[in-house]
Scaffold this motif. Structure first.
Motif, PDB file in Angstrom:
ATOM      1  N   ALA A 112       0.831  -1.208   0.000  1.00  9.84           N
ATOM      2  CA  ALA A 112       0.000   0.000   0.000  1.00  9.84           C
ATOM      3  C   ALA A 112       0.862   1.252   0.000  1.00  9.84           C
ATOM      4  O   ALA A 112       2.059   1.210   0.294  1.00  9.84           O
ATOM      5  CB  ALA A 112      -0.932  -0.009   1.206  1.00  9.84           C
ATOM      6  N   GLU A 113       0.206   2.360  -0.346  1.00 12.34           N
ATOM      7  CA  GLU A 113       0.951   3.585  -0.621  1.00 12.34           C
ATOM      8  C   GLU A 113       1.559   4.235   0.630  1.00 12.34           C
ATOM      9  O   GLU A 113       2.652   4.780   0.574  1.00 12.34           O
ATOM     10  CB  GLU A 113       0.011   4.587  -1.318  1.00 12.34           C
ATOM     11  N   GLU A 114       0.854   4.187   1.746  1.00 17.28           N
ATOM     12  CA  GLU A 114       1.290   4.980   2.908  1.00 17.28           C
ATOM     13  C   GLU A 114       2.086   4.153   3.924  1.00 17.28           C
ATOM     14  O   GLU A 114       1.943   2.946   3.995  1.00 17.28           O
ATOM     15  CB  GLU A 114       0.064   5.563   3.630  1.00 17.28           C
ATOM     16  N   LEU A 175      -3.175  -1.841  -2.383  1.00 16.98           N
ATOM     17  CA  LEU A 175      -4.116  -0.774  -2.001  1.00 16.98           C
ATOM     18  C   LEU A 175      -3.607   0.629  -2.313  1.00 16.98           C
ATOM     19  O   LEU A 175      -2.493   1.000  -1.946  1.00 16.98           O
ATOM     20  CB  LEU A 175      -4.363  -0.859  -0.475  1.00 16.98           C
ATOM     21  N   ASP A 176      -4.450   1.409  -2.976  1.00 22.90           N
ATOM     22  CA  ASP A 176      -4.272   2.862  -3.010  1.00 22.90           C
ATOM     23  C   ASP A 176      -5.414   3.444  -2.183  1.00 22.90           C
ATOM     24  O   ASP A 176      -6.574   3.417  -2.607  1.00 22.90           O
ATOM     25  CB  ASP A 176      -4.311   3.386  -4.452  1.00 22.90           C
ATOM     26  N   PRO A 177      -5.113   3.930  -0.974  1.00 21.64           N
ATOM     27  CA  PRO A 177      -6.202   4.332  -0.071  1.00 21.64           C
ATOM     28  C   PRO A 177      -6.972   5.549  -0.564  1.00 21.64           C
ATOM     29  O   PRO A 177      -8.172   5.672  -0.305  1.00 21.64           O
ATOM     30  CB  PRO A 177      -5.491   4.634   1.251  1.00 21.64           C
ATOM     31  N   ILE A 178      -6.283   6.473  -1.237  1.00 21.09           N
ATOM     32  CA  ILE A 178      -6.967   7.520  -2.018  1.00 21.09           C
ATOM     33  C   ILE A 178      -6.164   7.709  -3.290  1.00 21.09           C
ATOM     34  O   ILE A 178      -5.048   8.245  -3.265  1.00 21.09           O
ATOM     35  CB  ILE A 178      -7.054   8.881  -1.294  1.00 21.09           C
ATOM     36  N   ASP A 179      -6.718   7.243  -4.375  1.00 20.96           N
ATOM     37  CA  ASP A 179      -6.081   7.453  -5.671  1.00 20.96           C
ATOM     38  C   ASP A 179      -6.698   8.721  -6.250  1.00 20.96           C
ATOM     39  O   ASP A 179      -7.921   8.859  -6.274  1.00 20.96           O
ATOM     40  CB  ASP A 179      -6.372   6.243  -6.567  1.00 20.96           C
ATOM     41  N   GLY A 180      -5.831   9.630  -6.706  1.00 28.62           N
ATOM     42  CA  GLY A 180      -6.341  10.911  -7.213  1.00 28.62           C
ATOM     43  C   GLY A 180      -6.408  11.940  -6.102  1.00 28.62           C
ATOM     44  O   GLY A 180      -7.415  12.622  -5.930  1.00 28.62           O
ATOM     45  N   THR A 181      -5.325  12.053  -5.358  1.00 28.02           N
ATOM     46  CA  THR A 181      -5.334  12.985  -4.214  1.00 28.02           C
ATOM     47  C   THR A 181      -5.602  14.421  -4.676  1.00 28.02           C
ATOM     48  O   THR A 181      -6.258  15.183  -3.964  1.00 28.02           O
ATOM     49  CB  THR A 181      -3.996  12.940  -3.449  1.00 28.02           C
ATOM     50  N   ILE A 326       2.193  -0.319  -8.575  1.00 25.90           N
ATOM     51  CA  ILE A 326       1.142  -1.314  -8.862  1.00 25.90           C
ATOM     52  C   ILE A 326      -0.208  -0.895  -8.303  1.00 25.90           C
ATOM     53  O   ILE A 326      -1.242  -1.188  -8.881  1.00 25.90           O
ATOM     54  CB  ILE A 326       1.521  -2.754  -8.402  1.00 25.90           C
ATOM     55  N   TRP A 327      -0.235  -0.140  -7.179  1.00 29.43           N
ATOM     56  CA  TRP A 327      -1.538   0.213  -6.593  1.00 29.43           C
ATOM     57  C   TRP A 327      -2.281   1.255  -7.426  1.00 29.43           C
ATOM     58  O   TRP A 327      -3.456   1.475  -7.200  1.00 29.43           O
ATOM     59  CB  TRP A 327      -1.385   0.676  -5.146  1.00 29.43           C
ATOM     60  N   ASP A 328      -1.578   1.896  -8.371  1.00 30.11           N
ATOM     61  CA  ASP A 328      -2.258   2.873  -9.230  1.00 30.11           C
ATOM     62  C   ASP A 328      -2.988   2.209 -10.393  1.00 30.11           C
ATOM     63  O   ASP A 328      -3.674   2.904 -11.152  1.00 30.11           O
ATOM     64  CB  ASP A 328      -1.257   3.890  -9.782  1.00 30.11           C
ATOM     65  N   HIS A 329      -2.816   0.891 -10.568  1.00 26.94           N
ATOM     66  CA  HIS A 329      -3.412   0.235 -11.743  1.00 26.94           C
ATOM     67  C   HIS A 329      -4.024  -1.138 -11.481  1.00 26.94           C
ATOM     68  O   HIS A 329      -4.840  -1.590 -12.296  1.00 26.94           O
ATOM     69  CB  HIS A 329      -2.356   0.118 -12.860  1.00 26.94           C
TER      70      HIS A 329
HETATM   71 MG    MG Z   1      -2.705   6.610  -6.735  1.00 27.49          MG
END
Ligand code: MG
Ligand code: A3P
Length: 391
Positions: A112-114, A175-181, A326-329
């Motif tokens: 995940a991202e964070e 996981l991207d918890p918020i994609d498109g911040t 990878i979490w962006d797609h």
């Molecule tokens: Mg993202």
């Protein structure tokens, strides 16, 4: 024993009852056997998909609450990054916590991202407290998750489960918890994107898109219409893609556009020119004969919109040096693939999610239906070559 049971437990219980063999194993033994069979056969990820939908929907509620407060606030400027920070971390903590709770006896790996590095600093004490409050309020208002309130340390630990490297072996949540911040801060589109990798392949994906209209956004611009908004897309390998409203309508199956005629095909791209070359995509669209102007929206909501045929093409060409994660797609990829679409890099290679946290790509990502792909890849290569020779 706890009064409430998890989705995993209830689905397994239903399956066990369906397959019950009265003469042999105990209920618990049969649950174990079925669980092993489910995973080993790779035939069905129903249990994981149900848990993913639940986790992403609960996280979407936290994000909606934060975005609403942000948009209503007279004090907070939209360029202030703190609301997105609170929502990013809160969403990741919630999803990590819920997934672990759903599958308590299984190994848990999350890419995940964070991570909690900044949150553990002294100056983040208030932010961390606010995240913990938001997580607990969201869990309490959901009412289906049996838990006592989480402490600040519980929240940090849940976030830090996201450090996995993923890879080609075993199962990994992505996981991207918020994609498109950036869209989130503007009050526009964003998505909570959750996928599962099994032996390096994406086997399920969920996109919660709180601001995406339930009706088509074909030829629409970025502004959120007055129509009902809030979509949940879900896909499982071999089982199709479904969409329902985030507040709980029946899922309906969706399909990508079947057009073979580029003149009828509109295309999606990033709202942010810094994320994807708008010049290159306009050159590609011209070569193909696409007539409609680009539909520019933030986040993997583009994959969701494409999966239901709002447009026929998604073009993404990051500027030199950017590496896609990878979490962006991952979630968007399977949502489109199971709706009959195909995503590839600019050279036509399929996307490989088995290499760790990054995607290994030849310049850019293109997504469309099977029939349009050959002509699209030709236009892509011609446009890339022209750009190279003009430099
Ligand atoms: Mg993202
Ligand atoms: N310079 C850049 N080029 C390409 N993508 C970028 C970028 N900077 C950030 N991104 C990615 O673009 C994602 C948003 O995609 P889109 O452009 O489709 O809205 C961001 O996701 P996050 O918002 O989760 O950070 C981030 O991962």
């Amino acid at each position: 024993m706890s009064a409430s049971i998890s989705i995993g437990q209830s689905l397994l219980r239903r399956r066990v009852l369906l397959h019950l063999n009265p003469t042999s194993l105990s209920f618990t033994q049969q649950v174990r056997t079925l669980r092993r069979r489910t995973l080993a056969s790779s035939m069905s990820y129903d249990i994981q998909l149900a848990a993913a939908k639940k986790a992403a929907s609960v996280a979407a509620r936290l994000c909606q609450k934060v975005q609403k407060a942000l948009l209503q606030s007279d004090v907070q400027s939209k360029s202030d990054k703190s609301p997105v920070t609170v929502a990013d971390y809160g969403s990741q903590a919630l999803i990590s916590f819920i997934l672990q709770k759903e599958f308590p006896s299984m190994p848990f790996s999350l890419v995940a991202e964070e991570d909690s590095g900044d949150l553990r600093k002294e100056e983040s004490r208030e932010t961390l407290h606010r995240i913990m409050e938001l997580v607990n309020e969201t869990l309490a208002s959901d009412g289906t998750i049996d838990t006592s309130p989480l402490s600040e340390e519980d929240v940090l630990v849940a976030i830090d489960k996201g450090i996995s490297e993923g890879g080609s072996q075993g199962q990994h949540w992505v996981l991207d918890p918020i994609d498109g911040t950036k869209g989130f801060l503007r009050g526009d589109q964003y998505a909570i994107a959750l996928a599962l990798l099994d032996e390096g392949k994406v086997v399920l994906g969920v996109l919660a898109c709180p601001n995406l209209p339930l009706a088509s956004i074909a030829n629409n611009d970025q502004t959120i219409s007055e129509d009902k908004v809030g979509c949940l897309f879900s896909a499982q390998v071999g089982a199709g893609t479904y969409m329902q409203s985030l507040d709980g309508s029946m899922p309906t199956r969706v399909q990508v556009s079947s057009t073979e005629n580029p003149e009828e095909a509109s295309f999606f791209e990033s709202y942010e020119a810094a994320h994807s070359s708008h010049d290159l995509s306009s050159s590609i669209a011209r070569k193909l004969g696409v007539k409609a102007p680009p539909v520019r929206i933030d986040s993997q909501a583009k994959y969701g919109a494409l999966s239901r045929g709002d447009g026929a093409i998604y073009l993404r060409f990051p500027h030199k040096g950017y590496r896609e994660k990878i979490w962006d797609h991952a979630a968007g990829y399977i949502v489109v693939a199971e709706a009959g679409g195909v995503a590839a890099d600019a050279a036509g290679n399929s996307l490989d999610f088995s290499k760790g946290r990054y995607l290994d790509l030849d310049t850019g990502i293109v997504v469309t239906n099977q029939k349009l792909m050959p002509a699209l890849l030709k236009a892509v290569q011609e446009s890339i070559n022209e750009r190279a020779s003009s430099l």
